[in-house]
Design a protein around this motif. Structure first.
Motif, mmCIF file in Angstrom:
data_model
loop_
_atom_site.group_PDB
_atom_site.id
_atom_site.type_symbol
_atom_site.label_atom_id
_atom_site.label_comp_id
_atom_site.label_asym_id
_atom_site.label_seq_id
_atom_site.Cartn_x
_atom_site.Cartn_y
_atom_site.Cartn_z
ATOM 1 N N ILE A 10 0.834 -1.205 0.000
ATOM 2 C CA ILE A 10 0.000 0.000 0.000
ATOM 3 C C ILE A 10 0.869 1.257 0.000
ATOM 4 O O ILE A 10 0.586 2.222 -0.711
ATOM 5 N N GLY A 11 1.945 1.239 0.766
ATOM 6 C CA GLY A 11 2.861 2.379 0.781
ATOM 7 C C GLY A 11 3.518 2.595 -0.580
ATOM 8 O O GLY A 11 3.642 3.731 -1.043
ATOM 9 N N GLY A 12 3.920 1.526 -1.230
ATOM 10 C CA GLY A 12 4.527 1.639 -2.549
ATOM 11 C C GLY A 12 3.546 2.151 -3.589
ATOM 12 O O GLY A 12 3.900 2.980 -4.440
ATOM 13 N N LEU A 13 2.327 1.681 -3.538
ATOM 14 C CA LEU A 13 1.308 2.156 -4.473
ATOM 15 C C LEU A 13 0.996 3.635 -4.247
ATOM 16 O O LEU A 13 0.835 4.402 -5.199
ATOM 17 N N LEU A 17 1.769 6.601 -6.927
ATOM 18 C CA LEU A 17 0.650 7.444 -7.355
ATOM 19 C C LEU A 17 0.993 8.921 -7.192
ATOM 20 O O LEU A 17 0.792 9.724 -8.101
ATOM 21 N N LEU A 18 1.533 9.276 -6.028
ATOM 22 C CA LEU A 18 1.905 10.669 -5.787
ATOM 23 C C LEU A 18 3.016 11.117 -6.729
ATOM 24 O O LEU A 18 2.982 12.232 -7.251
ATOM 25 N N LEU A 19 3.973 10.245 -6.962
ATOM 26 C CA LEU A 19 5.076 10.579 -7.855
ATOM 27 C C LEU A 19 4.573 10.807 -9.268
ATOM 28 O O LEU A 19 4.944 11.778 -9.930
ATOM 29 N N THR A 20 3.690 9.945 -9.740
ATOM 30 C CA THR A 20 3.207 10.026 -11.109
ATOM 31 C C THR A 20 2.231 11.173 -11.314
ATOM 32 O O THR A 20 2.305 11.874 -12.330
ATOM 33 N N LEU A 21 1.324 11.377 -10.409
ATOM 34 C CA LEU A 21 0.265 12.361 -10.619
ATOM 35 C C LEU A 21 0.581 13.763 -10.103
ATOM 36 O O LEU A 21 -0.046 14.727 -10.543
ATOM 37 N N LEU A 22 1.527 13.891 -9.196
ATOM 38 C CA LEU A 22 1.828 15.207 -8.635
ATOM 39 C C LEU A 22 3.238 15.685 -8.956
ATOM 40 O O LEU A 22 3.417 16.740 -9.544
ATOM 41 N N PRO A 25 4.431 15.916 -13.107
ATOM 42 C CA PRO A 25 3.883 17.047 -13.866
ATOM 43 C C PRO A 25 4.396 18.410 -13.392
ATOM 44 O O PRO A 25 4.656 19.296 -14.203
ATOM 45 N N VAL A 26 4.556 18.561 -12.096
ATOM 46 C CA VAL A 26 5.066 19.831 -11.567
ATOM 47 C C VAL A 26 6.518 20.030 -11.992
ATOM 48 O O VAL A 26 6.902 21.120 -12.433
ATOM 49 N N ALA A 27 7.330 18.984 -11.894
ATOM 50 C CA ALA A 27 8.728 19.092 -12.313
ATOM 51 C C ALA A 27 8.833 19.390 -13.807
ATOM 52 O O ALA A 27 9.665 20.198 -14.233
ATOM 53 N N TYR A 28 7.997 18.767 -14.616
ATOM 54 C CA TYR A 28 7.998 19.017 -16.056
ATOM 55 C C TYR A 28 7.601 20.465 -16.348
ATOM 56 O O TYR A 28 8.224 21.128 -17.181
ATOM 57 N N SER A 29 6.596 20.956 -15.668
ATOM 58 C CA SER A 29 6.149 22.327 -15.864
ATOM 59 C C SER A 29 7.241 23.327 -15.510
ATOM 60 O O SER A 29 7.479 24.295 -16.243
ATOM 61 N N ILE A 30 7.915 23.100 -14.408
ATOM 62 C CA ILE A 30 9.006 23.986 -13.994
ATOM 63 C C ILE A 30 10.131 23.944 -15.017
ATOM 64 O O ILE A 30 10.685 24.986 -15.396
ATOM 65 N N ALA A 31 10.472 22.750 -15.499
ATOM 66 C CA ALA A 31 11.544 22.618 -16.486
ATOM 67 C C ALA A 31 11.188 23.334 -17.784
ATOM 68 O O ALA A 31 12.036 24.015 -18.378
#
Length: 50
Positions: A10-13, A17-22, A25-31
């Motif tokens: 559950i912790g890994g999922l 999920l947080l890495l993929t969805l949050l 995208p934020v890192a890509y936008s900043i870059a």
């Protein structure tokens, strides 16, 4: 005996999920914002030097 494994799954999922969805995208936008700003500054420097 299965509870620690369930917590790890559950912790890994949740982490993925947080890495993929949050985070990604934020890192890509900043870059991309920095890339555009760099291009704009480069054009201004070239225009004033040329």
């Amino acid at each position: 005996m299965l509870q620690p494994m369930a917590i790890a799954v559950i912790g890994g999922l949740t982490y993925s999920l947080l890495l993929t969805l949050l985070f990604l995208p934020v890192a890509y936008s900043i870059a991309m914002d920095r890339k555009e700003r760099w291009k704009t500054e480069d054009k201004l420097i070239t225009k004033t030097a040329g």
